[in-house]
Enzyme design. Structure first.
Site, mmCIF file in Angstrom:
data_model
loop_
_atom_site.group_PDB
_atom_site.id
_atom_site.type_symbol
_atom_site.label_atom_id
_atom_site.label_comp_id
_atom_site.label_asym_id
_atom_site.label_seq_id
_atom_site.Cartn_x
_atom_site.Cartn_y
_atom_site.Cartn_z
ATOM 1 N N GLU A 126 0.822 -1.211 0.000
ATOM 2 C CA GLU A 126 0.000 0.000 0.000
ATOM 3 C C GLU A 126 0.856 1.261 0.000
ATOM 4 O OE1 GLU A 126 -4.158 -1.063 2.096
ATOM 5 O OE2 GLU A 126 -2.402 -1.487 3.350
ATOM 6 N N GLU B 226 -3.878 -9.676 3.887
ATOM 7 C CA GLU B 226 -4.602 -9.297 5.097
ATOM 8 C C GLU B 226 -5.763 -10.216 5.444
ATOM 9 O OE1 GLU B 226 -2.696 -5.391 3.730
ATOM 10 O OE2 GLU B 226 -3.592 -7.157 2.785
#
Length: 270
Positions: free
Chosen positions: A132, A152
């Protein structure tokens, strides 16, 4: 590389006391090397604080930012890492109020909003929050050894620091959903094909390639680059008004006349 320009501001002399990031500053750019190799450059609160300090400096003294990680060390037998994601030892103890603070999403948005372009030079693993952070850059260059993914959901959480919307913009809805919901990890070659990175280089040439891209940017008019980036990231409904206003500012700049006069002079002699 341009000659080194040392930081003299007392406010940012803390660069020398950083523990998670190595900072090297030049006249027109700053290189930030994530440096927590013992934990694969996991992004902890300390690294976030240091990224905020870097952003604060670059917001007041705009320069190109190159973010990179730890290269492989064949002698020590260690692998390359950009960032393996958030520090799970800290993430495990975070609760609802911590999530609502948007610890990582806030700093990644600040990186994206920096006045001058941000280049991510990627080798090895860029996973979770590390990926990210890479998405938050304006440009990404990588190696064949690069591995990018969002694991995640396998940890019972989601990618909440920009991936659910930045990744879709980069690779399209289908591949973004696959990465976000299955944990698929892309190789460097796959990242190039998907548009996550714009160039594939050898690990030994990674920083050189990022520097060459920074050189091309640095040859342009800095104000024109800044306003182009600002207009590019503006919401669709702000156009064409923001484009017109930015162009109006540039039409009155000294650089516009100097550069156009130089172009016309060269054209006459060619």
């Amino acid at each position: 590389m341009p000659s080194v320009e040392h930081v003299t501001s007392a406010e940012y002399s803390a660069f020398g006391n950083f523990e998670a990031i190595r900072v090297t500053e030049f006249e027109d750019r700053l290189i930030a090397q994530l440096d927590r190799p013992a934990v694969r450059n996991a992004i902890d609160q300390g690294m976030v604080a240091e990224l905020h300090a870097i952003c604060g400096y670059l917001e007041s003294a705009p320069k190109i930012l190159i973010i990179t990680g730890t290269p492989a060390d064949p002698v020590a037998g260690t692998k390359a890492f950009f960032a393996s994601g958030a520090d799970i030892s800290q993430l495990r103890d975070r609760r609802r109020d911590d999530a609502l603070r948007g610890i990582n999403s806030t700093i990644f948005s600040r990186v994206t909003a920096l006045p001058m372009p941000v280049i991510a030079a990627l080798d090895g693993f860029a996973l979770g929050g590390g990926a990210e952070l890479a998405y938050a850059a304006d440009f990404r260059i990588g190696t064949a050894q690069l591995r990018v993914g969002q694991p995640e959901v396998g940890l019972g959480i989601m990618a909440a620091a920009g991936a659910v919307w930045r990744l879709k913009e980069l690779v399209g809805e289908s591949l973004a959903k696959e990465m976000l919901m299955t944990g698929r990890i892309l190789s460097g070659t796959e990242c190039l094909a998907a548009g996550i990175i714009s160039e594939l280089v050898e690990p030994d040439s990674l920083i050189e390639a990022a520097g060459a891209l920074a050189d091309r940017i640095a040859k342009q008019d800095p104000l024109a680059v800044r306003l182009t980036k600002l207009a590019f990231h503006a919401p669709r409904e702000a156009h064409p008004v923001i484009d017109t206003l930015a162009q109006g500012i540039l039409f009155e700049s000294d650089a516009k006349f100097e550069r156009m006069d130089g172009f016309l002079a060269r054209k006459k002699t060619s």
